[in-house]
Design an enzyme around this catalytic site. Structure first.
Site, PDB file in Angstrom:
ATOM      1  N   TYR A 174      38.558  33.246  36.945  1.00  0.00           N
ATOM      2  CA  TYR A 174      38.156  34.291  37.975  1.00  0.00           C
ATOM      3  C   TYR A 174      38.004  33.505  39.315  1.00  0.00           C
ATOM      4  O   TYR A 174      37.843  32.325  39.533  1.00  0.00           O
ATOM      5  CB  TYR A 174      36.575  34.920  37.708  1.00  0.00           C
ATOM      6  CG  TYR A 174      36.716  35.837  36.370  1.00  0.00           C
ATOM      7  CD1 TYR A 174      36.971  37.170  36.893  1.00  0.00           C
ATOM      8  CD2 TYR A 174      37.016  35.583  35.173  1.00  0.00           C
ATOM      9  CE1 TYR A 174      37.087  38.262  35.911  1.00  0.00           C
ATOM     10  CE2 TYR A 174      37.081  36.636  34.068  1.00  0.00           C
ATOM     11  CZ  TYR A 174      37.056  37.643  34.489  1.00  0.00           C
ATOM     12  OH  TYR A 174      37.391  38.835  33.647  1.00  0.00           O
TER      13      TYR A 174
ATOM     14  N   ARG B  24      13.827  36.440  21.319  1.00  0.00           N
ATOM     15  CA  ARG B  24      13.172  36.853  22.495  1.00  0.00           C
ATOM     16  C   ARG B  24      11.830  37.594  22.149  1.00  0.00           C
ATOM     17  O   ARG B  24      10.889  37.435  22.880  1.00  0.00           O
ATOM     18  CB  ARG B  24      13.805  37.460  23.656  1.00  0.00           C
ATOM     19  CG  ARG B  24      13.310  37.817  24.812  1.00  0.00           C
ATOM     20  CD  ARG B  24      14.400  38.700  25.795  1.00  0.00           C
ATOM     21  NE  ARG B  24      14.957  39.642  25.234  1.00  0.00           N
ATOM     22  CZ  ARG B  24      15.657  40.451  25.819  1.00  0.00           C
ATOM     23  NH1 ARG B  24      16.511  39.795  27.057  1.00  0.00           N
ATOM     24  NH2 ARG B  24      16.459  41.300  25.182  1.00  0.00           N
TER      25      ARG B  24
ATOM     26  N   SER C 246      19.774  37.379  17.324  1.00  0.00           N
ATOM     27  CA  SER C 246      20.168  38.818  16.955  1.00  0.00           C
ATOM     28  C   SER C 246      21.406  38.984  17.719  1.00  0.00           C
ATOM     29  O   SER C 246      21.647  40.226  17.680  1.00  0.00           O
ATOM     30  CB  SER C 246      19.148  39.702  17.267  1.00  0.00           C
ATOM     31  OG  SER C 246      18.826  39.507  18.970  1.00  0.00           O
ATOM     32  N   GLY C 247      22.019  38.254  18.328  1.00  0.00           N
ATOM     33  CA  GLY C 247      23.373  38.598  19.134  1.00  0.00           C
ATOM     34  C   GLY C 247      24.393  38.553  18.206  1.00  0.00           C
ATOM     35  O   GLY C 247      24.187  38.204  17.091  1.00  0.00           O
TER      36      GLY C 247
ATOM     37  N   PRO D  82      35.345  31.452  24.764  1.00  0.00           N
ATOM     38  CA  PRO D  82      36.133  32.382  24.254  1.00  0.00           C
ATOM     39  C   PRO D  82      36.541  33.639  25.406  1.00  0.00           C
ATOM     40  O   PRO D  82      35.791  33.790  26.658  1.00  0.00           O
ATOM     41  CB  PRO D  82      35.471  32.772  22.909  1.00  0.00           C
ATOM     42  CG  PRO D  82      33.965  32.726  23.455  1.00  0.00           C
ATOM     43  CD  PRO D  82      33.970  31.305  24.429  1.00  0.00           C
TER      44      PRO D  82
ATOM     45  N   LYS E  44      27.947  33.340  34.141  1.00  0.00           N
ATOM     46  CA  LYS E  44      28.484  32.384  33.229  1.00  0.00           C
ATOM     47  C   LYS E  44      29.015  31.208  33.767  1.00  0.00           C
ATOM     48  O   LYS E  44      28.946  30.070  33.377  1.00  0.00           O
ATOM     49  CB  LYS E  44      29.386  33.064  32.140  1.00  0.00           C
ATOM     50  CG  LYS E  44      29.152  34.341  31.447  1.00  0.00           C
ATOM     51  CD  LYS E  44      27.936  33.660  30.345  1.00  0.00           C
ATOM     52  CE  LYS E  44      28.666  33.017  29.308  1.00  0.00           C
ATOM     53  NZ  LYS E  44      27.940  32.686  28.005  1.00  0.00           N
TER      54      LYS E  44
ATOM     55  N   SER F  84      30.231  43.731  23.632  1.00  0.00           N
ATOM     56  CA  SER F  84      31.690  43.492  23.425  1.00  0.00           C
ATOM     57  C   SER F  84      32.407  44.677  22.688  1.00  0.00           C
ATOM     58  O   SER F  84      33.310  45.152  23.012  1.00  0.00           O
ATOM     59  CB  SER F  84      31.834  42.382  22.836  1.00  0.00           C
ATOM     60  OG  SER F  84      31.472  41.210  23.609  1.00  0.00           O
TER      61      SER F  84
ATOM     62  N   GLY G 239      19.232  33.112  20.675  1.00  0.00           N
ATOM     63  CA  GLY G 239      19.652  34.376  20.814  1.00  0.00           C
ATOM     64  C   GLY G 239      20.158  34.970  19.425  1.00  0.00           C
ATOM     65  O   GLY G 239      21.075  35.663  19.381  1.00  0.00           O
TER      66      GLY G 239
ATOM     67  N   SER H  92      22.785  34.461  26.045  1.00  0.00           N
ATOM     68  CA  SER H  92      23.004  34.688  27.529  1.00  0.00           C
ATOM     69  C   SER H  92      23.018  36.272  27.778  1.00  0.00           C
ATOM     70  O   SER H  92      23.532  36.829  26.974  1.00  0.00           O
ATOM     71  CB  SER H  92      24.281  34.116  27.771  1.00  0.00           C
ATOM     72  OG  SER H  92      24.468  34.103  29.340  1.00  0.00           O
TER      73      SER H  92
END
Length: 244
Positions: free
Chosen positions: A130, A34, A11-12, A184, A159, A199, A9, A83
């Site tokens: 959670y 991708r 470019s995240g 995190p 996740k 984010s 990933g 993700s």
């Protein structure tokens, strides 16, 4: 010869900072995309912060087997950051599970077959706290979210199930592949390109007055540069194997 690292990933938000730190520390880096159509734009962004001589961008999609064997070839380590985290979270709580869980397993299978030493996987506090209601207690890396709990979204559920699947794979594979996960909270920090990611939208919405009022909520916030640094520390430190 410098050790080679695959960052998924590429470019995240986290992955871009991670690639910059790796290149500046002398590693050879592969970054998976991708869609290779983003390659030139990403290279321009990264090139403003690090030398690109040791960077190779490769095409690989979490939803397909194609490309992963080539992506991990020759790599000592894999940092699995990719993700799905859309700006609008789907109402269907299972909508993101497939890409997150199956994507993690694709990366792990390819890494194991290629003889990779360790995979460091970006998980989340979403995997920890959670599904338990308002307990008022402090959660630690010993805790796990209940993915069927009422307060789960499609993201937190995906996740949790992805990290559980990753540990299950490692525990049952019998291979020498090591796994470490990083969990995190809300990751914020310098935005490197106009596509600022999900984010940073938290901050953007507050600053632009999109909220009609200030909701009574909070996030455990961590700087993206610290998260990137922790991935590298977890990659190199022998004691991090098998740890969250």
């Amino acid at each position: 010869m410098p050790e080679q690292v695959l960052v998924t990933g590429a470019s995240g938000f986290i992955a871009s900072h991670l690639i910059i730190q790796l290149l500046n520390r002398g590693f050879t880096v592969k970054g998976s995309l991708r869609d290779m159509a983003r390659g030139d734009e990403l290279a321009e962004t990264l090139g403003a912060h690090a030398p690109l001589d040791a960077l190779q961008l490769v095409e690989a999609d979490l939803t397909r087997d194609y490309g992963w064997d080539e992506a991990v070839e020759g790599c000592h380590y894999v940092l699995h950051v990719a993700s799905p985290l859309p700006r609008v979270i789907p109402r269907d709580r299972d909508a993101l599970v497939g890409p997150a869980r199956e994507g993690a397993l694709r990366v792990l299978r390819a890494a194991e077959a290629a003889g990779v030493k360790r995979v460091v996987m970006t998980a989340s506090t979403a995997c920890i706290c959670y599904g338990h209601g308002n307990t008022g207690r402090v959660f630690t890396e010993e805790d796990w979210s209940d993915p069927d709990g009422a307060d789960n979204s499609a993201y937190t559920r995906s996740k949790t199930l992805a990290e559980l699947a990753a540990w299950d794979f490692i525990n049952k594979s019998g291979s020498t592949l090591e796994l470490t996960t990083i969990n995190p909270g809300a990751v914020l920090g310098p935005v490197l390109e106009p596509d600022y990611g999900t984010s940073a939208e938290i901050v953007l919405k507050i600053m632009s007055g999109d909220f009609p009022g200030m909701p009574n909520l909070g996030f455990p916030i961590v700087d993206v540069r610290d998260v990137a640094d922790l991935h590298i520390r977890a990659m190199e430190n022998p004691a991090a194997a098998g740890q969250r």
